[in-house]
Design an enzyme around this catalytic site. Structure first.
Site, PDB file in Angstrom:
ATOM      1  N   ASP A 282       0.953  -1.063  -0.052  1.00 51.64           N
ATOM      2  CA  ASP A 282      -0.002  -0.067   0.017  1.00 51.64           C
ATOM      3  C   ASP A 282       0.998   1.250   0.141  1.00 51.64           C
ATOM      4  O   ASP A 282       2.074   0.945   0.322  1.00 51.64           O
ATOM      5  CB  ASP A 282      -0.897  -0.092   1.238  1.00 51.64           C
ATOM      6  CG  ASP A 282      -2.083   0.955   1.003  1.00 51.64           C
ATOM      7  OD1 ASP A 282      -2.135   1.691   0.101  1.00 51.64           O
ATOM      8  OD2 ASP A 282      -3.061   1.007   1.906  1.00 51.64           O
TER       9      ASP A 282
HETATM   10  C1  BGC Z   1      -5.008   3.368   0.049  1.00 52.52           C
HETATM   11  C2  BGC Z   1      -5.198   2.249  -0.948  1.00 52.52           C
HETATM   12  C3  BGC Z   1      -5.043   2.969  -2.379  1.00 52.52           C
HETATM   13  C4  BGC Z   1      -3.712   3.948  -2.582  1.00 52.52           C
HETATM   14  C5  BGC Z   1      -3.393   4.620  -3.653  1.00 52.52           C
HETATM   15  C6  BGC Z   1      -3.813   4.277   0.080  1.00 52.52           C
HETATM   16  O1  BGC Z   1      -3.735   5.490   0.873  1.00 52.52           O
HETATM   17  O2  BGC Z   1      -4.888   2.698   1.534  1.00 52.52           O
HETATM   18  O3  BGC Z   1      -6.295   1.717  -1.051  1.00 52.52           O
HETATM   19  O4  BGC Z   1      -5.226   2.056  -3.315  1.00 52.52           O
HETATM   20  O5  BGC Z   1      -3.767   4.779  -1.422  1.00 52.52           O
HETATM   21  O6  BGC Z   1      -4.334   5.497  -3.884  1.00 52.52           O
END
Ligand code: BGC
Length: 784
Positions: A282
């Site tokens: 993530d």
């Molecule tokens: C989130 C993810 C997301 C990623 C990209 C993160 O803050 O937890 O779910 O896909 O950002 O935007």
């Protein structure tokens, strides 16, 4: 300083590229084997491939920033990330974009008059509430089409963490408190998206069940709930749909970050579940890039200078073995060769937004749950033409949550618009009052980060500002709707006050409207435009009907009216329990965790501003209905509940177990009412209590009928495998179906069981022996 390093990095890539190219035959991705491409890569190229090209975001600390190499920067503005291209080896960059309720990209681009809007579909919870895997597959296919036509290779969705607690800030993106429905809905979504030849990233693997201190929190949890509750949905989804990628979560599990967790990402995901794809972190997840590579977290997103330096040094001093990195690189290349970017797909930038809006509308109404409907309040009587519309949400409808789950849609159909198009009128004066109030309050909010949840607009106190208005409306209009709204999003959990619980003004509004309308023998409908569970027990007796619309996406107004009018017969069912009160929740005593080290007040970097914290999942496998059932605690609305405008009878259940490999169940359902409708049949199994304590029953299968006409009958077939009968025994590291008598319950909700049947397992079955990993921590370690 930053710029100088970036330049050196890029120069190194180009120079080493030139040297090899001069040597003659340089292997090309797709033409030569992946192994030969890897053999031709320099260490710098390998390290650059295992991380993204960075991300520009206000408030990031220096080491979180990364350079963006010209060619890939801004390929699809608003996408969450891109990977590096290595042109000399035929490796293109690929584009990754959110998210669960539709594609999240920027709708406008500098110096470009074209628009790049995407369709906002209903939130994950609403999709799951349809219990309709064919429908969810169709939604996935539509989202995948938009991803592909806007030049995106991998969609960062679906999100299927368990809704362990109603206050989880991202619960709206997730599907259910139950892993079986989550896993099957996620699989359908993945199959839909990937049918376009673009990938998915099922997330957040695993146990990202709340937002508070999510980047560092340590989750202390036993092996049985890990396996049965928190991993089972991911297991079902990976095995039923083969997602191209998995996104590891931010949190630690029993002391180790998910993205640095070899047990999770390699032993369980790859060795036990046979996942063949790539794992990405993530965004800014984890701390130790070397540990991440070794754990099998192949791609670090969005990629930082610090990680680049760390990996290169570790490769040189051999703390990162070369073959470990080669394996990470191989899995990334195996993913890249499947992508539209690699295949040079000429995307149109013109997905079929008109057709997809229709799918969004249909999915929204299919996911709505009719919680209450006395005296056939709904659908609206044909005589009704004039509707009194109260409540902020009636005029400021919430289409979806905020953060990465948001979608930039061209339009949102409001409730007055939906009503007007269906031939109903709403009072213009009331509409004007609410609209003005909402605009005024919003204009007083200072401009905030668009990624974060805006401050809520407190409900207009109608009684104070216009004391006679409600009575006047009760005179003039034929029925009242009170729409109550809630939003939530990434980075924060929900609150009890004015969020889970209604505010005093909301309760007063409801009472006043009901009193005035009931005095005139007119009905009151509550529309709940919320992303998750709220308290209903204290006020549910007041209105005549309650329609839970969730956050229904851009076609909200139309979809809600489709149900109110009876154009669509509601068939959605709750995928979680609505408790009588928050404190009844098994996890209410230990949510959202305990802070171990207070936050540095000078640290304003939101991605690292979390406080070291831990949370113990003392509720074990007692999540949601598993707990309420066993503890015999009354619920406001039980798991699986949802009314219809028609009735269904369950005529028969037949259970046959011709061999131990499968239990076959047939259930006959008849539409015994007067309106066409669909029924969700839920199959729960109660296993014998042996060595392992068991819930009273657990959802093991479900299916939705076709649209049954009045009097029409359908037989639904379910096939349970031994895994569907089993529980996880940590002492033996095995999934075990214990010997004894099993009860099969066919229900229209977890508390409304229509037919039961039994079968016996004459001997215990060791269904699957797995590795004794993710052991509980004995001592509190806190933050590493
Ligand atoms: C989130 C993810 C997301 C990623 C990209 C993160 O803050 O937890 O779910 O896909 O950002 O935007």
């Amino acid at each position: 300083m930053q710029k100088k390093f970036s330049f050196t990095w890029l120069t190194t890539l180009l120079i080493s590229g030139q040297c090899l190219a001069q040597g003659g035959a340089v292997p090309q991705l797709g033409k030569q084997s992946i192994q030969s491409v890897i053999a031709a890569m320099t260490p710098e190229e390998k390290v650059s491939l295992v991380m993204g090209t960075g991300m520009h975001f206000p408030g990031l600390s220096e080491d979180k920033k990364a350079p963006v190499v010209g060619e890939v920067n801004g390929r699809v503005p608003g996408a969450a990330g891109t990977t590096f291209a290595i042109p000399r080896l035929g490796i293109p960059s690929i584009v990754l974009a959110d998210g669960p309720a539709g594609l999240r990209i920027q709708p406008h681009r500098p110096d470009d008059t074209a628009t790049y809007f995407a369709t906002a579909f209903p939130i994950g919870t609403a999709l799951a509430s349809s219990w309709d895997t064919d429908l969810v597959k169709q939604v996935g296919a539509a989202i995948g089409n938009e991803a592909k036509e806007y030049g995106v290779d991998i969609l960062l969705a679906p999100a299927l963490n368990n809704q362990r607690n109603p206050l989880g800030g991202r619960g709206f993106e997730y599907y259910s408190e139950d892993p079986v429905i989550s896993g099957h809905i996620a699989a359908a979504y993945v199959n839909g998206v990937q049918s376009n030849g673009v990938g998915t990233s099922i997330k957040h693997f695993a146990l990202n069940n709340h937002e508070t201190n999510r980047n560092v929190i340590n989750i202390k949890v036993d092996q049985r709930p890990i396996r049965e509750i928190y991993l089972r949905g991911f297991q079902i989804a990976t095995q039923k749909s083969k997602p191209w990628t998995v996104m590891s979560s931010y949190n630690k599990i029993n002391g180790t970050y998910a993205s640095e967790n070899h047990d999770l990402l390699s032993t369980i995901l790859r060795d036990e579940w046979a996942f063949k794809g790539m794992v990405m972190s993530d965004w800014f997840g984890g701390q130790d890039a070397v540990a991440q590579m070794k754990a099998g977290n192949d791609l670090l997103m969005p990629g930082t200078d610090f990680q680049h330096k760390t990996l290169l040094t570790a490769l040189q001093n051999k703390t990162l073995p070369a073959d470990t990195l080669d394996n990470n690189v191989a899995r990334i290349l195996e993913t890249i060769v499947q992508t539209p970017s690699f295949k040079k797909y000429a995307y149109s930038n013109h997905p079929n937004l008109t057709a997809n809006a229709q799918i969004s509308r249909m999915a929204a109404s299919e996911g709505m749950v009719l919680l209450k409907n006395t005296m056939q309040t709904l659908p609206f009587n044909v005589d009704i033409k004039k509707v009194a519309l109260f409540g902020n949400a009636a005029y400021d409808l919430v289409k979806g949550g905020t953060g990465s789950g948001d979608v930039h849609a061209a339009t949102i159909i409001s409730l007055p618009e939906g009503l007007a198009q269906a031939g109903y009128s709403v009072d213009e004066h009331v509409k004007g009052m609410y609209s003005q109030y909402i605009t005024d309050i919003k204009s007083k909010h200072p401009a905030g980060n668009p990624f974060l949840l805006p401050p809520p607009v407190l409900e207009l106190d109608l009684k104070t500002v216009a004391p006679q208005l409600i009575a006047q409306m009760a005179d003039e209009q034929q029925i009242a709707i009170v729409a109550l709204g809630r939003n939530s999003g990434e980075f924060a959990d929900r609150h009890l006050d004015a969020d889970f619980n209604l505010t005093e003004v909301e309760k007063q509004l409801l009472q006043d409207v009901a009193q005035a309308f009931h005095a005139k023998n007119k009905k009151v409908v509550v529309v709940l435009n919320v992303g998750g569970v709220i308290e209903t027990a204290s006020w549910r007796d007041i209105p005549d009907a309650i329609l839970l619309t969730w956050l229904p996406g851009q076609e909200a107004g139309h979809a809600i009216v489709d149900i109110l009018k009876g154009k669509v017969n509601p068939s959605g069912k709750l995928t979680m329990t609505f408790p009588m009160q928050y404190t009844d929740e098994p996890s209410s005593g230990n949510f959202p965790g305990t802070v171990l080290i207070p936050k540095d007040p000078n640290n304003h970097d939101f991605t690292s501003g979390d406080q070291a914290a831990e949370i113990e999942y003392t509720d074990g496998i007692g999540v949601g209905y598993r707990y309420f059932d066993k503890a015999k605690i009354a619920t406001a609305y039980p798991f699986g509940h949802g009314l219809s405008y028609t009735d269904f009878t369950y005529d028969d259940i037949r259970v046959t177990s011709p061999h131990l490999g499968q239990v076959d169940i047939d259930v006959n359902v008849t539409n015994s009412g007067r309106t066409a409708g669909k029924e969700v049949v839920q199959i729960y199994v109660g296993a014998p209590k042996g060595k392992l304590a068991k819930p009273i029953k657990e959802l093991r299968a479900f299916a939705k009928t076709k649209l049954l006409q009045a009097g029409e009958k359908q037989t639904l077939h379910f096939a349970l495998k031994p895994m569907d009968l089993s529980s996880f025994d940590p002492d033996r590291s095995s999934w075990v179906a214990e010997q004894g008598n099993y009860t099969v319950y066919a229900g229209t909700s977890s508390q409304d069981i229509r037919k039961t049947a039994n079968f016996t397992l004459n001997q215990e079955l060791i269904v699957e022996k797995v590795h004794p990993v993710l052991q509980p921590q004995n001592a509190v370690e806190g933050s590493k």
